[in-house]
Design a protein around this motif. Structure first.
Motif, PDB file in Angstrom:
ATOM      1  N   TYR A 286      26.512   6.644 -11.886  1.00 27.22           N
ATOM      2  CA  TYR A 286      26.623   5.306 -11.152  1.00 27.22           C
ATOM      3  C   TYR A 286      27.462   4.309 -11.919  1.00 27.22           C
ATOM      4  O   TYR A 286      27.748   4.692 -12.931  1.00 27.22           O
ATOM      5  CB  TYR A 286      24.985   4.681 -11.064  1.00 27.22           C
ATOM      6  CG  TYR A 286      24.091   5.511 -10.348  1.00 27.22           C
ATOM      7  CD1 TYR A 286      23.871   4.970  -9.189  1.00 27.22           C
ATOM      8  CD2 TYR A 286      23.387   6.712 -10.541  1.00 27.22           C
ATOM      9  CE1 TYR A 286      22.861   5.287  -8.183  1.00 27.22           C
ATOM     10  CE2 TYR A 286      22.595   7.023  -9.726  1.00 27.22           C
ATOM     11  CZ  TYR A 286      22.162   6.571  -8.539  1.00 27.22           C
ATOM     12  OH  TYR A 286      21.527   7.353  -7.811  1.00 27.22           O
TER      13      TYR A 286
ATOM     14  N   ARG B  87      26.190   4.496  -6.527  1.00 27.26           N
ATOM     15  CA  ARG B  87      26.424   6.370  -6.869  1.00 27.26           C
ATOM     16  C   ARG B  87      28.043   6.646  -6.783  1.00 27.26           C
ATOM     17  O   ARG B  87      28.459   6.237  -5.496  1.00 27.26           O
ATOM     18  CB  ARG B  87      25.455   6.869  -5.786  1.00 27.26           C
ATOM     19  CG  ARG B  87      25.378   8.236  -6.658  1.00 27.26           C
ATOM     20  CD  ARG B  87      24.498   9.129  -5.735  1.00 27.26           C
ATOM     21  NE  ARG B  87      24.854   9.546  -4.322  1.00 27.26           N
ATOM     22  CZ  ARG B  87      24.316   9.317  -3.300  1.00 27.26           C
ATOM     23  NH1 ARG B  87      22.985   8.791  -3.267  1.00 27.26           N
ATOM     24  NH2 ARG B  87      24.596   9.665  -2.232  1.00 27.26           N
TER      25      ARG B  87
ATOM     26  N   ASP C  34      29.568   9.150  -6.257  1.00 28.35           N
ATOM     27  CA  ASP C  34      29.933   9.941  -5.007  1.00 28.35           C
ATOM     28  C   ASP C  34      30.177   9.511  -3.739  1.00 28.35           C
ATOM     29  O   ASP C  34      30.566   9.870  -2.833  1.00 28.35           O
ATOM     30  CB  ASP C  34      28.965  11.113  -5.255  1.00 28.35           C
ATOM     31  CG  ASP C  34      27.764  11.133  -4.784  1.00 28.35           C
ATOM     32  OD1 ASP C  34      27.455   9.879  -4.464  1.00 28.35           O
ATOM     33  OD2 ASP C  34      27.120  12.259  -4.511  1.00 28.35           O
ATOM     34  N   ARG C  35      29.539   8.139  -3.715  1.00 29.61           N
ATOM     35  CA  ARG C  35      29.944   7.404  -2.604  1.00 29.61           C
ATOM     36  C   ARG C  35      31.040   6.662  -2.374  1.00 29.61           C
ATOM     37  O   ARG C  35      31.373   6.369  -1.294  1.00 29.61           O
ATOM     38  CB  ARG C  35      28.592   6.545  -2.128  1.00 29.61           C
ATOM     39  CG  ARG C  35      27.374   7.213  -1.999  1.00 29.61           C
ATOM     40  CD  ARG C  35      26.219   6.042  -1.833  1.00 29.61           C
ATOM     41  NE  ARG C  35      26.633   5.129  -0.760  1.00 29.61           N
ATOM     42  CZ  ARG C  35      26.211   3.705  -0.599  1.00 29.61           C
ATOM     43  NH1 ARG C  35      25.476   3.086  -1.619  1.00 29.61           N
ATOM     44  NH2 ARG C  35      26.507   2.980   0.526  1.00 29.61           N
TER      45      ARG C  35
ATOM     46  N   LEU D  24      33.152   2.287   0.377  1.00 30.51           N
ATOM     47  CA  LEU D  24      31.913   3.146   0.272  1.00 30.51           C
ATOM     48  C   LEU D  24      31.619   3.944   1.369  1.00 30.51           C
ATOM     49  O   LEU D  24      31.652   3.521   2.604  1.00 30.51           O
ATOM     50  CB  LEU D  24      30.673   2.374   0.035  1.00 30.51           C
ATOM     51  CG  LEU D  24      30.844   1.606  -1.520  1.00 30.51           C
ATOM     52  CD1 LEU D  24      29.380   0.702  -1.668  1.00 30.51           C
ATOM     53  CD2 LEU D  24      30.905   2.710  -2.589  1.00 30.51           C
ATOM     54  N   GLU D  25      31.243   5.357   1.287  1.00 38.64           N
ATOM     55  CA  GLU D  25      30.647   5.954   2.456  1.00 38.64           C
ATOM     56  C   GLU D  25      29.476   5.597   2.570  1.00 38.64           C
ATOM     57  O   GLU D  25      28.506   5.506   1.497  1.00 38.64           O
ATOM     58  CB  GLU D  25      30.965   7.699   2.013  1.00 38.64           C
ATOM     59  CG  GLU D  25      30.501   8.520   3.004  1.00 38.64           C
ATOM     60  CD  GLU D  25      30.922   9.989   2.607  1.00 38.64           C
ATOM     61  OE1 GLU D  25      31.180  10.889   3.516  1.00 38.64           O
ATOM     62  OE2 GLU D  25      31.065  10.380   1.301  1.00 38.64           O
ATOM     63  N   CYS D  26      28.816   5.678   3.744  1.00 41.43           N
ATOM     64  CA  CYS D  26      27.500   5.271   3.998  1.00 41.43           C
ATOM     65  C   CYS D  26      26.841   6.052   5.092  1.00 41.43           C
ATOM     66  O   CYS D  26      27.415   6.967   5.708  1.00 41.43           O
ATOM     67  CB  CYS D  26      27.654   3.825   4.623  1.00 41.43           C
ATOM     68  SG  CYS D  26      28.059   2.653   3.343  1.00 41.43           S
TER      69      CYS D  26
END
Length: 82
Positions: A2, A38, A40-41, A52-54
């Motif tokens: 994170y 996080r 990886d997002r 950010l990927e959501c």
């Protein structure tokens, strides 16, 4: 892993319409809040924004405080930036 950052939301991207135009929802807030994100997002960082990927196949853009050099130093300090 994170990363901690003071952020505020800007926009959410919900894909494309039938004319191939991006469907964007403005979600701006005035106050920054500290969040743990996080890694990886994270799709990318710019000088002012985190992408950010959501959930639900969306991408959100967030303003953050500190600038790109600040983020790079944080990532270097834990060995995740080459």
């Amino acid at each position: 892993m994170y990363i901690s950052a003071k952020i505020r939301p800007l926009e959410a991207y919900h894909g494309y319409d039938e004319n191939h135009e991006a469907i964007i929802k403005n979600v701006s807030k005035e106050d920054f809040v500290e969040k743990l994100i996080r890694l990886d997002r994270v799709l990318s960082f710019t000088e002012d924004y985190i992408f950010l990927e959501c959930p639900h196949n969306t991408v959100q853009t967030w303003h953050y405080q500190g600038g790109l050099d600040f983020i790079k130093e944080k990532l270097k300090s834990v060995g995740v930036l080459i």
